[in-house]
Design a protein around this motif. Sequence first.
Motif, PDB file in Angstrom:
ATOM      1  N   ASN A   1      -4.549  -0.282   6.776  1.00 22.28           N
ATOM      2  CA  ASN A   1      -5.859  -0.659   7.335  1.00 22.28           C
ATOM      3  C   ASN A   1      -6.848  -1.008   6.232  1.00 22.28           C
ATOM      4  O   ASN A   1      -7.646  -1.933   6.381  1.00 22.28           O
TER       5      ASN A   1
ATOM      6  N   ALA B   1      -6.012  -4.447   5.022  1.00 20.02           N
ATOM      7  CA  ALA B   1      -6.436  -5.442   6.020  1.00 20.02           C
ATOM      8  C   ALA B   1      -7.947  -5.655   5.970  1.00 20.02           C
ATOM      9  O   ALA B   1      -8.417  -6.792   6.057  1.00 20.02           O
ATOM     10  N   ILE B   2      -8.716  -4.591   5.810  1.00 22.78           N
ATOM     11  CA  ILE B   2     -10.175  -4.731   5.717  1.00 22.78           C
ATOM     12  C   ILE B   2     -10.548  -5.509   4.463  1.00 22.78           C
ATOM     13  O   ILE B   2     -11.441  -6.364   4.488  1.00 22.78           O
TER      14      ILE B   2
ATOM     15  N   ILE C   1      -9.977  -9.076   5.149  1.00 17.81           N
ATOM     16  CA  ILE C   1     -10.999  -9.610   6.047  1.00 17.81           C
ATOM     17  C   ILE C   1     -12.264  -9.938   5.264  1.00 17.81           C
ATOM     18  O   ILE C   1     -12.938 -10.936   5.544  1.00 17.81           O
TER      19      ILE C   1
ATOM     20  N   ASN D   1      -2.802  -5.079  10.567  1.00 18.91           N
ATOM     21  CA  ASN D   1      -3.484  -4.218  11.542  1.00 18.91           C
ATOM     22  C   ASN D   1      -2.497  -3.635  12.541  1.00 18.91           C
ATOM     23  O   ASN D   1      -2.565  -2.455  12.869  1.00 18.91           O
TER      24      ASN D   1
ATOM     25  N   GLY E   1      -0.473  -1.017  10.762  1.00 14.34           N
ATOM     26  CA  GLY E   1      -1.278   0.179  10.519  1.00 14.34           C
ATOM     27  C   GLY E   1      -1.422   1.031  11.764  1.00 14.34           C
ATOM     28  O   GLY E   1      -1.442   2.256  11.692  1.00 14.34           O
ATOM     29  N   ILE E   2      -1.523   0.392  12.913  1.00 15.97           N
ATOM     30  CA  ILE E   2      -1.620   1.134  14.172  1.00 15.97           C
ATOM     31  C   ILE E   2      -0.268   1.755  14.527  1.00 15.97           C
ATOM     32  O   ILE E   2      -0.185   2.903  14.953  1.00 15.97           O
TER      33      ILE E   2
ATOM     34  N   VAL F   1      -3.340 -10.588   8.168  1.00 18.70           N
ATOM     35  CA  VAL F   1      -4.269  -9.510   8.512  1.00 18.70           C
ATOM     36  C   VAL F   1      -3.929  -8.925   9.880  1.00 18.70           C
ATOM     37  O   VAL F   1      -3.930  -7.713  10.073  1.00 18.70           O
ATOM     38  N   ILE F   2      -3.609  -9.786  10.834  1.00 11.90           N
ATOM     39  CA  ILE F   2      -3.237  -9.318  12.174  1.00 11.90           C
ATOM     40  C   ILE F   2      -1.971  -8.467  12.109  1.00 11.90           C
ATOM     41  O   ILE F   2      -1.881  -7.405  12.733  1.00 11.90           O
TER      42      ILE F   2
END
Length: 80
Positions: A28, A31-32, A35, A16, A19-20, A12-13
């Motif tokens: 993203n 990843a959500i 989560i 993220n 995605g950035i 997930v990290i």
Amino acid sequence: MRKYFLLLTFLVIALNAAGIFYHKPMLNIIAIGMIIILIPLDIYLEPTRRKVMSYCIGAVLLALLWVALHFEWITPLMFI
């Protein structure tokens, strides 16, 4: 089970960060979704009152932040 939880957390990290860096909204969203899987798994592995309360408080604060940004009570520039 714990090692799979840690692996999923690091994934997930990484998603993220990707995605950035690459500006892909699909990363993203994935990843959500992960989560949403991680939070119940984390509570299931080590159920503590403090952990549940911190997740609940975090969810309420994120909801308030979203509402404030949506109704333009605050702007993103206020965070800088």
